[in-house]
Design a protein around this motif. Structure first.
Motif, PDB file in Angstrom:
ATOM      1  N   ASN A  64       0.821  -1.214   0.000  1.00  0.00           N
ATOM      2  CA  ASN A  64       0.000   0.000   0.000  1.00  0.00           C
ATOM      3  C   ASN A  64       0.860   1.271   0.000  1.00  0.00           C
ATOM      4  OD1 ASN A  64      -2.718   1.239   0.336  1.00  0.00           O
ATOM      5  ND2 ASN A  64      -1.858   1.960   2.282  1.00  0.00           N
ATOM      6  N   GLN A  65       2.181   1.096   0.233  1.00  0.00           N
ATOM      7  CA  GLN A  65       3.147   2.196   0.340  1.00  0.00           C
ATOM      8  C   GLN A  65       2.862   3.114   1.527  1.00  0.00           C
ATOM      9  OE1 GLN A  65       3.546   4.235  -3.408  1.00  0.00           O
ATOM     10  NE2 GLN A  65       4.360   2.438  -4.451  1.00  0.00           N
ATOM     11  N   ASN A  66       2.072   2.611   2.473  1.00  0.00           N
ATOM     12  CA  ASN A  66       1.803   3.367   3.704  1.00  0.00           C
ATOM     13  C   ASN A  66       0.846   2.557   4.567  1.00  0.00           C
ATOM     14  OD1 ASN A  66       1.603   5.471   5.638  1.00  0.00           O
ATOM     15  ND2 ASN A  66       1.670   7.025   4.031  1.00  0.00           N
ATOM     16  N   PHE A  67       0.600   3.032   5.755  1.00  0.00           N
ATOM     17  CA  PHE A  67      -0.446   2.439   6.577  1.00  0.00           C
ATOM     18  C   PHE A  67      -1.801   2.804   5.989  1.00  0.00           C
ATOM     19  CE2 PHE A  67       3.227   2.542   9.322  1.00  0.00           C
ATOM     20  CZ  PHE A  67       3.145   1.327   9.990  1.00  0.00           C
ATOM     21  N   ILE A  68      -2.819   2.065   6.349  1.00  0.00           N
ATOM     22  CA  ILE A  68      -4.122   2.227   5.693  1.00  0.00           C
ATOM     23  C   ILE A  68      -5.024   3.180   6.475  1.00  0.00           C
ATOM     24  CG2 ILE A  68      -6.198   0.996   4.931  1.00  0.00           C
ATOM     25  CD1 ILE A  68      -4.361  -1.491   4.599  1.00  0.00           C
ATOM     26  N   LYS A  69      -5.252   2.885   7.766  1.00  0.00           N
ATOM     27  CA  LYS A  69      -6.152   3.719   8.573  1.00  0.00           C
ATOM     28  C   LYS A  69      -5.448   4.962   9.120  1.00  0.00           C
ATOM     29  CE  LYS A  69      -9.072  -0.123  10.094  1.00  0.00           C
ATOM     30  NZ  LYS A  69      -9.568  -0.893  11.267  1.00  0.00           N
ATOM     31  N   THR A  70      -4.159   4.842   9.374  1.00  0.00           N
ATOM     32  CA  THR A  70      -3.403   5.969   9.949  1.00  0.00           C
ATOM     33  C   THR A  70      -2.172   6.245   9.084  1.00  0.00           C
ATOM     34  OG1 THR A  70      -2.121   4.498  11.366  1.00  0.00           O
ATOM     35  CG2 THR A  70      -4.142   5.424  12.296  1.00  0.00           C
ATOM     36  N   PRO A  71      -2.359   6.717   7.859  1.00  0.00           N
ATOM     37  CA  PRO A  71      -1.199   6.959   6.979  1.00  0.00           C
ATOM     38  C   PRO A  71      -0.212   7.943   7.607  1.00  0.00           C
ATOM     39  CG  PRO A  71      -3.186   7.993   6.101  1.00  0.00           C
ATOM     40  CD  PRO A  71      -3.625   7.123   7.229  1.00  0.00           C
ATOM     41  N   GLU A  72       1.067   7.667   7.382  1.00  0.00           N
ATOM     42  CA  GLU A  72       2.150   8.499   7.907  1.00  0.00           C
ATOM     43  C   GLU A  72       2.768   9.258   6.743  1.00  0.00           C
ATOM     44  OE1 GLU A  72       4.832   9.832   8.512  1.00  0.00           O
ATOM     45  OE2 GLU A  72       5.545   9.577  10.548  1.00  0.00           O
ATOM     46  N   PHE A 110       6.341   8.180   5.738  1.00  0.00           N
ATOM     47  CA  PHE A 110       6.603   6.781   6.006  1.00  0.00           C
ATOM     48  C   PHE A 110       7.841   6.274   5.261  1.00  0.00           C
ATOM     49  CE2 PHE A 110       6.188   2.372   4.512  1.00  0.00           C
ATOM     50  CZ  PHE A 110       6.350   1.720   5.725  1.00  0.00           C
ATOM     51  N   ASN A 111       7.950   6.564   3.971  1.00  0.00           N
ATOM     52  CA  ASN A 111       9.075   6.042   3.186  1.00  0.00           C
ATOM     53  C   ASN A 111      10.423   6.513   3.744  1.00  0.00           C
ATOM     54  OD1 ASN A 111       7.440   4.651   1.391  1.00  0.00           O
ATOM     55  ND2 ASN A 111       7.175   6.437   0.055  1.00  0.00           N
ATOM     56  N   VAL A 112      10.491   7.791   4.123  1.00  0.00           N
ATOM     57  CA  VAL A 112      11.732   8.334   4.685  1.00  0.00           C
ATOM     58  C   VAL A 112      12.061   7.647   6.004  1.00  0.00           C
ATOM     59  CG1 VAL A 112      12.853  10.405   5.593  1.00  0.00           C
ATOM     60  CG2 VAL A 112      11.403  10.558   3.552  1.00  0.00           C
ATOM     61  N   LYS A 113      11.063   7.484   6.859  1.00  0.00           N
ATOM     62  CA  LYS A 113      11.292   6.893   8.171  1.00  0.00           C
ATOM     63  C   LYS A 113      11.618   5.407   8.059  1.00  0.00           C
ATOM     64  CE  LYS A 113       8.571  10.313  10.678  1.00  0.00           C
ATOM     65  NZ  LYS A 113       7.348  10.616  11.436  1.00  0.00           N
ATOM     66  N   TYR A 114      10.993   4.729   7.101  1.00  0.00           N
ATOM     67  CA  TYR A 114      11.297   3.310   6.896  1.00  0.00           C
ATOM     68  C   TYR A 114      12.766   3.139   6.496  1.00  0.00           C
ATOM     69  CZ  TYR A 114      10.857  -1.476   5.162  1.00  0.00           C
ATOM     70  OH  TYR A 114      11.036  -2.824   4.950  1.00  0.00           O
ATOM     71  N   ASP A 115      13.259   4.023   5.647  1.00  0.00           N
ATOM     72  CA  ASP A 115      14.680   3.977   5.270  1.00  0.00           C
ATOM     73  C   ASP A 115      15.574   4.259   6.474  1.00  0.00           C
ATOM     74  OD1 ASP A 115      14.101   3.359   2.639  1.00  0.00           O
ATOM     75  OD2 ASP A 115      14.178   5.443   1.939  1.00  0.00           O
ATOM     76  N   PHE A 116      15.165   5.220   7.311  1.00  0.00           N
ATOM     77  CA  PHE A 116      15.910   5.499   8.549  1.00  0.00           C
ATOM     78  C   PHE A 116      16.026   4.229   9.394  1.00  0.00           C
ATOM     79  CE2 PHE A 116      15.047  10.306   8.699  1.00  0.00           C
ATOM     80  CZ  PHE A 116      16.381  10.623   8.551  1.00  0.00           C
ATOM     81  N   MET A 117      14.912   3.525   9.533  1.00  0.00           N
ATOM     82  CA  MET A 117      14.867   2.342  10.387  1.00  0.00           C
ATOM     83  C   MET A 117      15.780   1.238   9.859  1.00  0.00           C
ATOM     84  SD  MET A 117      10.743   2.522  10.996  1.00  0.00           S
ATOM     85  CE  MET A 117      10.553   0.943  11.793  1.00  0.00           C
ATOM     86  N   LYS A 118      15.719   0.980   8.568  1.00  0.00           N
ATOM     87  CA  LYS A 118      16.586  -0.055   7.983  1.00  0.00           C
ATOM     88  C   LYS A 118      18.062   0.294   8.161  1.00  0.00           C
ATOM     89  CE  LYS A 118      14.900  -0.196   3.814  1.00  0.00           C
ATOM     90  NZ  LYS A 118      14.790  -0.621   2.412  1.00  0.00           N
TER      91      LYS A 118
END
Length: 649
Positions: free
Chosen positions: A621-629, A632-640
């Motif tokens: 979905n490239q994001n959360f569904i009910k609570t989109p951030e 998200f993509n930037v933070k996901y890269d930070f986390m990895k």
């Protein structure tokens, strides 16, 4: 009468000498006649023993410094301008050798030199060199030509909130640097904080500074300036004191700048001390200072040291973001309130605040602690006071860094040696295995090779936390209800909300984490101090902190989950839990959690909305569904990247 005039009058009188007594007969004075002279002698400063330096002061290696103007004096030293042969001007703190009467005084001076010499920070007066002649010891320092915060307050009477926000941010940054090096200043006051040519603040005068070792944790000497002394200092050996005395001083300085004088000020020192002990102060009724500022001051001036905010939390108070924040301060502030402060927009203020925090190194990697070595306190030359390790011309190798307790590897080792060390350390290898497995699962999902489904409910997370690692450790509450402390020595103790039972996690590098459970009536005495600290944080968090989510409270040690490690970054704080859950609390109050070996991902919004999904569905979905951030993509890269960095540590 000023103290200077009193000294001059006293020094001009010949007391009890044959030359001024008729017939050379010296009579023993009655008790009442010696009372006044004794009082006068008490006022005499040790700095009065300091002779004016010669017009040219030469170091051991022949370098010459030309004495300039007299800058002022404190209780132990006088300060003069000194100009080197290239024309550069410095400040020279000058201490009379006649005032160094015993080994304790000598050790104190050499410790001051060692501590100050090891400090390199934009908001700490820069140490340049130290040397001696037959009469004096000279500590050569960066010169701060625009006076001190005390001088500014005397000229202005009151200082505006925007300026004080700027000043406090620089002060907090400098003190955080000190505390990371395990140094407590112990004499922070407006008169010891100076302005450099660009009107940035510089903390100076390390005469009372001390290094607090991780083993002892406290000092017991009653010292400081009366208006700024913390209540636990007045307790002497009964209570002891530590890093929190500098937090108290921040509150005193902030109050003084905003309201015109220190909160406990009185003519009689004993009255000041009584007011400090009983926390008797009030805010002027006619003052327009904001409530946000008062809230911060009240917390900083908590009588209980453990109730004061830690340095990392001070700049998170609303006051720093609730009004204008200037990008800099000009010399105009020495005379009057700048006119343009009210025109700084909120967006500009937030940018200025962020830039100021970055400039003072709020998010920098912690420095290794200062160590006072035996060689720093022993001179190699019989007549010399200063050891060669401190003076002269030895500023490139100023001090020996000491590794913190948990660091076992040395950076200079070659890569395979480091890898072997990690393999031998069960705790590190275990964490690396979990990190590798999580990254592998995430990459499989990203490439389409795995379509994981959600395998469990909402993960157990850290719902509250307090970073008190400058003294005890890191305290946290799990959404399952357990409250724990990860102590600085690597051990952990957890306790449920409604029980006295504890879970004790002992760190063993060869076997990993050893977990033991004890009922409330069978807790070993050796763990009693740990339990006291946990109980304190339990009470504190229940009273002051809100949960980040409305997670269930099972009142049991869920699968023996505990915090293994945490990492602070400019963008987030990362928690590594023992069950392989990785929690990221971002600065914008969004939380993202990876669980089930990276196959499940949870988002908690600032409004505490919780959404837990499979990682595959979120990436699809490239994001959360009910609570989109939004990011998200930037933070996901930070986390990895954070997971990868941890494996390489």
């Amino acid at each position: 009468m000023s103290s200077t005039r009193a000294l001059q009058a006293l020094n001009g009188v010949q007391m009890n000498t044959k030359s001024n007594v008729p017939n050379g007969n010296v009579k023993t004075p009655v008790k009442s006649s010696v009372t006044k002279p004794e009082k006068k002698r008490k006022k005499e400063k040790l700095s009065s023993l300091c002779k004016t330096p010669p017009s040219v002061v030469r170091t051991r290696n022949g370098r010459g410094y030309h004495r300039g103007l007299f800058l002022g004096e404190g209780g132990f030293a006088r300060c003069f301008q000194m100009k080197d042969e290239a024309g550069k001007v410095f400040a020279a703190k000058t201490v009379a050798k006649a005032s160094i009467k015993n080994e304790k005084t000598k050790t104190k001076l050499l410790s001051e030199i060692k501590i100050h010499k090891s400090m390199v920070h934009p908001n700490i007066v820069q140490f340049v060199d130290c040397f001696e002649d037959d009469i004096n010891v000279y500590i050569l320092l960066e010169i701060c030509p625009n006076q001190s915060l005390m001088d500014l307050l005397k000229n202005r009477k009151l200082v505006s909130e925007p300026e004080v926000r700027f000043f406090m941010t620089q002060i907090v940054g400098a003190i955080k640097y000190l505390h990371r090096r395990r140094v407590v200043h112990r004499d922070l006051k407006l008169g010891n904080i100076f302005f450099d040519p660009d009107m940035n603040l510089k903390i100076g005068d390390f005469g009372l500074a001390t290094v607090v070792s991780s083993s002892s944790g406290k000092r017991y000497t009653i010292c400081g300036t009366p208006n700024y002394i913390a209540p636990e200092v007045l307790g002497g050996k009964t209570t002891g004191h530590s890093f929190e005395v500098d937090i108290w001083a921040i509150g005193i300085m902030m109050y003084a700048l905003l309201f015109g004088k220190p909160p406990f000020q009185a003519k009689d020192v004993q009255i000041i001390y009584d007011r400090i002990k009983h926390n008797e102060y009030k805010f002027p009724e006619d003052s327009t200072v904001s409530e946000e500022a008062r809230v911060l001051i009240r917390d900083l001036l908590s009588t209980d040291p453990l109730q004061r905010p830690v340095l990392d939390d001070i700049l998170d108070y609303d006051w720093f973001k609730s009004g204008p924040f200037p990008s800099s301060v000009s010399v105009e502030s020495l005379r009057q309130t700048p006119n343009n402060l009210s025109f700084i927009a909120r967006e500009e203020s937030l940018i200025n605040f962020a830039n100021c925090k970055q400039a003072v190194g709020i998010h920098e990697v912690p420095k290794n602690p200062v160590e006072i070595l035996k060689t720093d306190l022993e001179s190699e030359q019989p007549k010399a006071l200063l050891p060669q390790s401190l003076s002269p011309n030895n500023t490139k190798s100023k001090y020996k860094e000491v590794a913190t307790v948990n660091i076992k590897s040395v950076k200079s080792k070659i890569t395979n040696q480091l890898a072997n060390a990690h393999n031998d350390n069960k705790t590190i290898s275990s964490m690396n295995d979990q990190l590798s497995n999580t990254l592998y699962a995430m990459e499989e999902i990203e490439s389409g090779k795995s379509r994981s489904i959600r395998t469990s409910g909402d993960p157990v997370i850290i719902s509250k936390w307090v970073d008190y690692s400058n003294k005890h450790g890191f305290s946290y509450q799990l959404s399952s209800g357990s409250i724990g402390v990860l102590f600085n020595n690597g051990q952990s103790v957890l306790k449920t909300v409604d029980s006295n039972d504890i879970c004790y996690v002992a760190l063993d590098e060869k076997s990993g984490w050893n977990i033991s459970h004890y009922q409330g009536d069978s807790i070993p005495m050796l763990l009693s101090r740990y339990v006291e600290v946990v109980d304190f944080f339990k009470k504190y968090m229940n009273a002051h902190l809100a949960d980040v989510s409305s997670g269930s409270n099972s009142n049991r040690f869920t699968q023996d989950i505990f915090l293994r490690r945490y990492t602070r970054d400019a963008n987030y704080i990362m928690f590594e839990l023992s069950n392989g859950t990785y929690q990221f609390n971002f600065k914008d109050h969004h939380k993202i959690i990876l669980s089930d070996c990276g196959r499940t991902i949870t988002h908690i919004s600032p409004a505490k909305e919780v959404e837990t999904l499979s990682l595959w569905s979120v990436l699809e979905n490239q994001n959360f569904i009910k609570t989109p951030e939004q990011f998200f993509n930037v933070k996901y890269d930070f986390m990895k990247q954070a997971l990868r960095d941890k494996i390489l540590m």
